[in-house]
Enzyme design. Structure first.
Site, short mmCIF file in Angstrom:
data_model
loop_
_atom_site.label_atom_id
_atom_site.label_comp_id
_atom_site.label_asym_id
_atom_site.label_seq_id
_atom_site.Cartn_x
_atom_site.Cartn_y
_atom_site.Cartn_z
N GLU A 10 -13.88 -2.79 -1.89
CA GLU A 10 -14.11 -3.02 -0.46
C GLU A 10 -15.50 -2.56 -0.02
OE1 GLU A 10 -10.91 -1.66 2.04
OE2 GLU A 10 -12.00 -2.12 3.87
N ASP A 12 0.84 -1.21 0.00
CA ASP A 12 0.00 0.00 0.00
C ASP A 12 0.87 1.25 0.00
OD1 ASP A 12 -2.72 -0.50 -0.14
OD2 ASP A 12 -2.91 -0.89 2.01
O1 KIV Z 1 -4.76 -2.17 4.11
C1 KIV Z 1 -5.32 -3.23 3.83
O2 KIV Z 1 -5.11 -4.27 4.49
C2 KIV Z 1 -6.23 -3.25 2.70
C3 KIV Z 1 -7.08 -4.48 2.53
C4 KIV Z 1 -8.08 -4.60 3.58
C5 KIV Z 1 -7.68 -4.54 1.17
O3 KIV Z 1 -6.28 -2.34 1.96
#
Ligand code: KIV
Length: 263
Positions: A182, A85
Site C-alpha cells: 500500500e 482483515d
Molecule cells: O482495510 C482495507 O480495506 C485494506 C485495503 C485498503 C488493502 O486493507
C-alpha cells in the site's frame, strides 16, 4: 465459462493464476453481491471502521465487527475468494492468540483466508498460522493499523527501502499466498516485484503488480476519501442528493404514498 470448484467459488490456485488479480472490498450484503460479479478476491477490510462507522482509524475495529461483516459478505457471494482483515489487537500479543482468533474468523464466517499487517515483526506468527493451515495474505508499505495522523508514502528513504525487502523476504518464508502493498514508491515496488515469486497486490503502488485492490465505496464516491491513487468512477454522494430531495418533496406535498401504494 469460468471454472469453479465444488463450492462454486474460485479456488486459491485458480485465482493466483489470473493476471491481473482483481480485488475489491465489501462489508455489506448489497456491495458484496454487486462486486462478486466482477472480483476474484473480496477483502472484508478493517477499512470498514472509517468507511461504514466513521471511525478516525482502523484501530477501533474489533473481532466482533469483522466477524459480523465477514459472515454477511460470505453469505451474499458465490464465486469470489473472501479474505478477512484480522483487526488491531487480535494477533500481536502472541502467536497462540493469533491462531485462536484466525480460526474464529474462518470458522464463524466461512471465509477462506485472513490478512495481517506487518513484516518481519509478525512473520513468526504468520508461519504459525500457515503451519496450522490458515491461508494468510500479508500487507506491507503503509500499514493503516500503525498509522498515527496523516498517511504518508512509504519507501522514500534508504532505511524504509531496505526494510521492505527484508519484510517481504520474511513474509515469503512464512508462507503467505500474496501480499498487499500500500501507498509505496513505484520504483521500489517494481524492484520488489522483480525480487519475489509472491504475487503483490497493489494499492497506490504500481501497475506492474500482479493484482490491484481498492475500497469499493471509494471508487463509487460513497466516501470523501481522496489521495493521489484514488479514482472516483461514480459520484454516489452527489448523485444521491436529487432522489432524496425528490422523496422529501413528495412527502411534504402529500404525493407519497399514493393510494395505489397503500394496503
Ligand atoms: O482495510 C482495507 O480495506 C485494506 C485495503 C485498503 C488493502 O486493507
Amino acid at each position: 465459462m469460468k471454472k469453479k470448484n465444488k463450492s462454486n467459488r474460485f479456488s486459491l490456485k485458480e485465482v493466483l493464476k489470473k493476471d491481473p488479480i482483481v480485488c475489491l472490498t465489501a462489508y455489506t450484503a448489497p456491495i458484496a453481491s454487486l462486486v462478486d460479479n466482477f472480483a476474484d478476491v473480496i477483502l472484508v477490510g478493517d477499512s470498514l471502521g472509517p468507511v461504514l462507522y466513521g471511525f478516525k482509524t482502523t484501530r477501533e475495529v474489533n473481532m466482533e465487527m469483522m466477524i459480523r461483516h465477514a459472515k454477511c459478505v460470505v453469505e451474499n457471494t458465490k464465486k469470489s475468494i473472501i479474505v478477512v482483515d484480522m483487526p488491531y489487537g487480535s494477533y500481536e500479543s502472541s502467536k497462540h492468540d493469533a491462531l485462536e482468533n484466525a480460526k474464529k474468523i474462518i470458522s464463524s464466517t466461512g471465509a477462506m483466508a485472513v490478512k495481517l499487517e506487518g513484516g518481519e515483526k509478525i512473520s513468526e506468527t504468520i508461519s504459525f498460522l500457515t503451519k496450522n493451515k490458515i491461508k494468510v495474505m500479508g500487507h506491507l508499505g503503509l500499514l493503516p493499523q500503525t498509522l498515527y495522523g496523516k498517511p504518508k508514502v512509504y519507501g522514500k528513504n534508504e532505511k524504509e527501502k531496505k526494510k521492505i525487502f527484508e519484510d517481504l523476504r520474511s513474509l515469503e518464508k512464512s508462507g503467505v499466498f500474496s501480499v498487499v502493498i500500500e501507498c509505496t514508491v513505484k520504483s521500489l515496488v517494481d524492484n520488489l516485484i522483480n525480487s519475489t515469486q509472491i504475487p503483490l497486490i497493489g494499492i497506490g503502488a504500481s501497475e506492474k503488480c500482479k493484482g490491484q485492490i481498492i475500497v469499493t465505496e471509494d471508487i463509487l464516491g460513497m466516501t470523501n476519501f481522496s489521495s493521489k491513487f484514488s479514482k472516483k468512477y461514480f459520484d454516489f454522494l452527489k448523485k444521491a442528493q436529487k432522489p432524496i430531495e425528490h422523496f422529501v418533496k413528495d412527502v411534504k406535498n402529500k404525493h407519497y404514498p399514493k393510494k395505489t401504494q397503500c394496503y
